[in-house]
Design a protein around this motif. Structure first.
Motif, PDB file in Angstrom:
ATOM      1  N   TYR A   1       0.837  -1.204   0.000  1.00  0.00           N
ATOM      2  CA  TYR A   1       0.000   0.000   0.000  1.00  0.00           C
ATOM      3  C   TYR A   1       0.873   1.257   0.000  1.00  0.00           C
ATOM      4  N   GLU A   2       1.868   1.273   0.853  1.00  0.00           N
ATOM      5  CA  GLU A   2       2.736   2.457   0.954  1.00  0.00           C
ATOM      6  C   GLU A   2       3.487   2.716  -0.350  1.00  0.00           C
TER       7      GLU A   2
ATOM      8  N   GLN B   1       6.236   8.602   7.243  1.00  0.00           N
ATOM      9  CA  GLN B   1       6.891   9.500   8.192  1.00  0.00           C
ATOM     10  C   GLN B   1       5.901  10.513   8.767  1.00  0.00           C
ATOM     11  N   GLU B   2       4.936  10.932   7.954  1.00  0.00           N
ATOM     12  CA  GLU B   2       3.913  11.873   8.424  1.00  0.00           C
ATOM     13  C   GLU B   2       3.123  11.258   9.582  1.00  0.00           C
TER      14      GLU B   2
ATOM     15  N   SER C   1      -6.299  14.407  14.196  1.00  0.00           N
ATOM     16  CA  SER C   1      -7.013  14.320  12.917  1.00  0.00           C
ATOM     17  C   SER C   1      -6.131  13.716  11.834  1.00  0.00           C
ATOM     18  N   ALA C   2      -4.861  14.114  11.800  1.00  0.00           N
ATOM     19  CA  ALA C   2      -3.935  13.565  10.802  1.00  0.00           C
ATOM     20  C   ALA C   2      -3.756  12.063  11.004  1.00  0.00           C
ATOM     21  N   ALA C   3      -3.536  11.645  12.245  1.00  0.00           N
ATOM     22  CA  ALA C   3      -3.354  10.218  12.535  1.00  0.00           C
ATOM     23  C   ALA C   3      -4.625   9.435  12.207  1.00  0.00           C
ATOM     24  N   PHE C   4      -5.780   9.980  12.570  1.00  0.00           N
ATOM     25  CA  PHE C   4      -7.064   9.334  12.290  1.00  0.00           C
ATOM     26  C   PHE C   4      -7.261   9.178  10.785  1.00  0.00           C
ATOM     27  N   SER C   5      -7.013  10.237  10.043  1.00  0.00           N
ATOM     28  CA  SER C   5      -7.170  10.203   8.589  1.00  0.00           C
ATOM     29  C   SER C   5      -6.256   9.163   7.953  1.00  0.00           C
TER      30      SER C   5
END
Length: 186
Positions: A27-28, A37-38, A144-148
């Motif tokens: 996938y990555e 890394q994000e 929010s970034a981690a959840f997304s």
């Protein structure tokens, strides 16, 4: 014949974190927009910013996502095998995924048919909303970034498992056969 316990033990060994990690690596590689890394940076920031109890709750949310990704792995693979057995053309693969598999697991009301998955999904949403309600803007941004990213990874797991199942089923068919109908007509 396997007993239910033996069967479940074998399935758990097959659909484990190692297979999930292998699917995540694929996938990555395929995602231009996904940057591991994000995700790691958001996790690091959150570990520094959140109170211990908040971080524990956040880690619980991540674990629920992992369990749902394992479920999506098994479900997607089986759906891919079924799709290939019913439809032969490669161009139908994405159509079948988006018309049937994706909405079956990732949208309501169909998602509710997968009880344990759905319960975890509801718990994830509740944790996310609870954290959003008590955190400052900077922490909300990282949550929010981690959840997304977790949601994208869940979708990616489902898709790549579906493709794997579709290709596995194709590899198992005798030469000249492209669907279950072809097998039955011979």
């Amino acid at each position: 014949m396997y007993t239910k316990v033996e069967y479940n033990t074998l399935l758990q060994a097959l659909f484990d974190d190692n297979l999930l990690q292998a699917v995540m690596r694929v996938y990555e590689k395929k995602q231009d927009s996904y940057v591991p890394q994000e995700y790691e940076d958001s996790i690091k920031q959150l570990s520094d910013m959140l109170e211990s109890s908040q971080y524990t709750v956040f880690c619980n949310m991540q674990e629920l996502f992992r369990k749902n990704m394992l479920y999506a792995l098994r479900f997607g693979l089986c759906e891919g095998i079924s799709a290939k057995m019913c439809f032969c053309a490669r161009e139908w693969m994405d159509v079948l995924f988006h018309m049937f598999t994706e909405p079956n697991l990732l949208t309501e009301p169909d998602m509710q048919l997968h009880k344990a998955y759905y319960q975890r999904h509801c718990a994830i949403m509740e944790i996310f909303e609870d954290l959003q309600a008590v955190l400052d803007d900077r922490s909300k941004k990282h949550i929010s970034a981690a959840f997304s990213i977790c949601e994208k990874r869940l979708h990616g797991t489902l898709y790549h498992a579906f493709v794997l199942g579709y290709q596995l089923a194709g590899d198992m068919m005798p030469a000249g056969m492209s669907s279950y109908d072809d097998l039955c007509s011979k």
